[in-house]
Design a protein around this motif. Structure first.
Motif, short mmCIF file in Angstrom:
data_model
loop_
_atom_site.label_atom_id
_atom_site.label_comp_id
_atom_site.label_asym_id
_atom_site.label_seq_id
_atom_site.Cartn_x
_atom_site.Cartn_y
_atom_site.Cartn_z
N ALA A 140 68.08 22.26 48.62
CA ALA A 140 68.48 22.74 49.95
C ALA A 140 67.62 22.25 50.89
O ALA A 140 66.53 21.63 50.76
N GLN A 141 68.31 22.23 52.43
CA GLN A 141 67.53 21.92 53.47
C GLN A 141 67.43 22.97 54.52
O GLN A 141 68.57 23.67 54.63
N THR A 142 66.64 23.04 55.47
CA THR A 142 66.63 23.86 56.55
C THR A 142 66.41 23.19 58.03
O THR A 142 65.28 22.43 57.85
N GLN A 143 67.28 23.24 58.85
CA GLN A 143 67.18 22.76 60.09
C GLN A 143 66.24 23.73 61.15
O GLN A 143 66.34 24.67 61.47
N THR A 144 65.19 23.11 61.60
CA THR A 144 64.41 23.58 62.56
C THR A 144 64.15 23.12 63.93
O THR A 144 64.52 21.73 63.98
N ARG A 145 63.59 23.35 64.91
CA ARG A 145 63.09 22.48 66.03
C ARG A 145 62.30 21.38 66.04
O ARG A 145 62.07 20.41 66.59
N TYR A 146 61.57 21.39 64.63
CA TYR A 146 60.47 20.35 64.27
C TYR A 146 61.29 19.22 63.43
O TYR A 146 60.51 18.26 63.00
N VAL B 246 64.02 18.61 59.96
CA VAL B 246 64.62 19.05 58.68
C VAL B 246 63.62 19.21 57.64
O VAL B 246 62.47 18.37 57.49
N ILE B 247 63.70 20.45 56.98
CA ILE B 247 62.87 20.91 56.02
C ILE B 247 63.45 20.57 54.83
O ILE B 247 64.45 21.46 54.37
N ARG B 248 62.93 19.99 53.85
CA ARG B 248 63.73 19.71 52.42
C ARG B 248 62.94 20.45 51.55
O ARG B 248 61.53 20.07 51.15
N HIS B 249 63.48 21.54 50.93
CA HIS B 249 62.90 22.16 49.90
C HIS B 249 62.19 21.75 48.92
O HIS B 249 61.09 22.19 48.48
N SER B 250 62.79 20.79 48.26
CA SER B 250 62.45 20.31 47.01
C SER B 250 60.96 19.59 47.10
O SER B 250 60.12 19.59 46.29
N THR C 198 54.52 18.88 57.49
CA THR C 198 54.83 18.05 58.75
C THR C 198 56.15 17.67 58.54
O THR C 198 56.53 17.32 57.66
N CYS C 199 56.83 17.68 59.79
CA CYS C 199 58.37 17.31 59.87
C CYS C 199 58.31 16.06 60.97
O CYS C 199 57.34 15.79 61.48
N SER C 200 59.55 15.75 61.37
CA SER C 200 59.71 14.32 62.09
C SER C 200 59.20 14.57 63.54
O SER C 200 58.76 13.65 64.27
N LYS C 201 59.15 15.85 63.99
CA LYS C 201 59.00 16.22 65.44
C LYS C 201 57.78 17.36 65.61
O LYS C 201 57.66 17.73 66.69
#
Length: 288
Positions: free
Chosen positions: A34-40, A42-46, A59-62
């Protein structure tokens, strides 16, 4: 993961708390793939969550955030609101005044969004039990589902019924009863039936003083003793840095004028930390 037992590592199926900022906290159901979109980003659960240690910095892309183990306090600020909820200040006072401890049997109505319920469950685990009654069918079904996801369903029984008419569904077992309903005075008799014959405490939480008055009268009619009304107010202080001028007390009186040349203006100052009161604060939540 359980709200009453701590785990070190995030696993598939856990409910984790994403701490994005001081005023931005969100729960997420961890699922493989699964994935979760945040202000920072995408969070990839796996890759970002599963197998990581609770408390880790991700750490995310933003930007970045911390992933925290769920607690009743974090759930209170992160839960999806289905009703008005109780917050930590009132919850702490209620659990203390009800004298809750591991092994306590508690009756509660109404369940609402489950904010207080999770705090009660953490307090009475591992051998206590919560009997909670919710009038609204969809809310009762949803909170029962959340209890199962949070792995505390073995500690709680959820009933969908009108506590003012049908009571709590138990007799003579409760160490404590909590009421957060529009007309708590109509449930005082049922609360007495649910409580143990000797000892026990009852707390009713209401926003209006007229509700409190009617409830106190009902408590007196049912033979309750040591009835009191309390309001808890929370005032937070903001920490800030200020610069204060140092006072100029003039020349040293022990020094003669001939020996002292004309002094330049003194503009010295000192920088220090201090606290200030908020300009506005919630003045009332409820009376218990």
């Amino acid at each position: 993961m359980s709200f009453v037992e701590y785990s070190d590592f995030i696993q598939d199926g856990d409910v984790a708390i994403l701490y994005l900022s001081h005023n931005n906290v969100m729960p997420v159901k961890v699922q493989q793939g699964a994935q979760t979109q945040t202000r920072y980003g995408v969070i990839r659960h796996s890759t970002d969550l599963i197998g990581q240690r609770y408390g880790s910095k991700v750490t995310c892309s933003k930007g970045w955030f911390h992933v925290l183990h769920p607690t009743p306090e974090l759930w209170t600020v992160a839960l999806p609101h289905r009703t008005q909820i109780l917050y930590t200040t009132d919850i702490a006072f209620i659990t203390m005044m009800l004298e809750l401890k591991p092994g306590s049997i508690v009756c509660e109505s109404g369940t609402g969004s489950g904010s207080l319920s999770h705090a009660i469950l953490r307090t009475i685990a591992p051998t206590g039990h919560l009997h909670t009654v919710e009038f609204h069918q969809q809310r009762a079904e949803k909170v029962a589902e959340e209890f199962k996801e949070h792995r505390v369903d073995h500690l709680v029984t959820v009933r969908n019924q009108d506590v003012c008419k049908d009571g709590f569904g138990v007799t003579g077992v409760a160490d404590a009863v909590f009421l957060d309903i529009p007309s708590p005075w109509d449930a005082v008799g049922h609360a007495k039936v649910a409580m143990k014959k000797h000892g026990g405490r009852l707390c009713s939480f209401s926003p209006c003083i007229e509700q409190v008055q009617k409830t106190c009268e009902a408590l007196q009619d049912q033979g309750f003793e040591d009835i009191s009304t309390t309001e808890v107010l929370l005032r937070e202080h903001d920490v800030r840095t200020v610069s204060l001028p140092l006072p100029d007390f003039g020349p040293d009186p022990e020094t003669t004028e001939e020996a002292t040349p004309a002094a330049a203006p003194n503009h010295a100052s000192i920088t220090l930390k201090t606290t200030t009161l908020p300009r506005e604060m919630p003045g009332h939540t409820g009376l218990g």
